[in-house]
Design an enzyme around this catalytic site. Structure first.
Site, short mmCIF file in Angstrom:
data_model
loop_
_atom_site.label_atom_id
_atom_site.label_comp_id
_atom_site.label_asym_id
_atom_site.label_seq_id
_atom_site.Cartn_x
_atom_site.Cartn_y
_atom_site.Cartn_z
CG ASN A 95 -0.33 -0.32 2.38
OD1 ASN A 95 0.56 -0.90 2.84
ND2 ASN A 95 -1.18 0.22 3.59
CB ILE A 96 1.52 3.59 -2.38
CG1 ILE A 96 2.44 2.21 -2.63
CG2 ILE A 96 2.38 4.88 -2.30
CD1 ILE A 96 2.84 2.39 -4.24
CD GLU A 97 -1.41 4.95 4.67
OE1 GLU A 97 -0.72 5.81 5.31
OE2 GLU A 97 -2.01 3.92 5.09
CB CYS A 117 -5.18 -1.34 -1.51
SG CYS A 117 -6.61 -0.50 -0.66
CD GLU A 121 -5.50 -5.77 -0.96
OE1 GLU A 121 -4.83 -4.75 -0.93
OE2 GLU A 121 -6.31 -6.08 -0.08
#
Ligand code: THU
Length: 146
Positions: free
Chosen positions: A52-54, A63, A65
């Site tokens: 995940n990369i915020e 997310c 996936e």
């Protein structure tokens, strides 16, 4: 998991879990601290990873996936067998990290819900496997528009 699905070899499941766990170290989560890793198995046996990369603006967050799916699809791969997802606060795996609704919908776009398998794990020795149909009953997909 429902019957009629070709089972994944245990060694492959364990490899996918290890790979997903390794992705936790790349997870970029300065806002939630909730780290998620994924390993996506294409039909040809290739494994695509994701984390995940915020983002400071929150909604651009991707997310784990979807990172894995978009890496594969952007390389021309559209047939998949399974995905493994692991996650937890600060990367500690105490419970299953089930895919969010948006990620289930992305899976629905590219996968047969009765065949695509979703491995939820807290370690190589503790996992359960679900079909996409089990996690997204009555899903809306490409076939719904036919
Ligand atoms: N997250 C995922 O990576 N996958 C999911 O299916 C659920 C949520 C991430 C998004 C965000 O960075 C953090 O977990 C908390 O929601």
């Amino acid at each position: 998991m429902s019957g009629g699905v070709k089972p994944l070899e245990t060694s492959l499941v364990e490899e996918m879990i290890s790979l997903a766990i390794r992705q936790l170290s790349f997870s970029y989560t300065p806002y939630s601290g909730f780290k998620v890793g994924a390993a996506l198995l294409a039909e040809d046996g290739t494994l695509y990873t994701g984390c995940n990369i915020e983002n400071a603006a929150y909604t651009p967050t991707n997310c784990a996936e979807r990172t894995a799916f978009f890496k594969a699809v952007s390389e021309g791969v559209r047939s998949f067998r399974a995905i493994c997802v692991v996650g937890g606060k600060d990367g500690v795996l105490t419970e299953y990290a089930a895919p969010c609704g948006v990620c289930r919908q992305v899976m629905m776009e590219f996968c047969d819900p009765d065949r695509f398998q979703i491995i939820l794990a807290t370690g190589t020795d503790h996992y359960d496997i679900f079909t996409l149909r089990e996690l997204l009953p009555q899903g809306f997909g490409p076939g719904s528009l036919a």
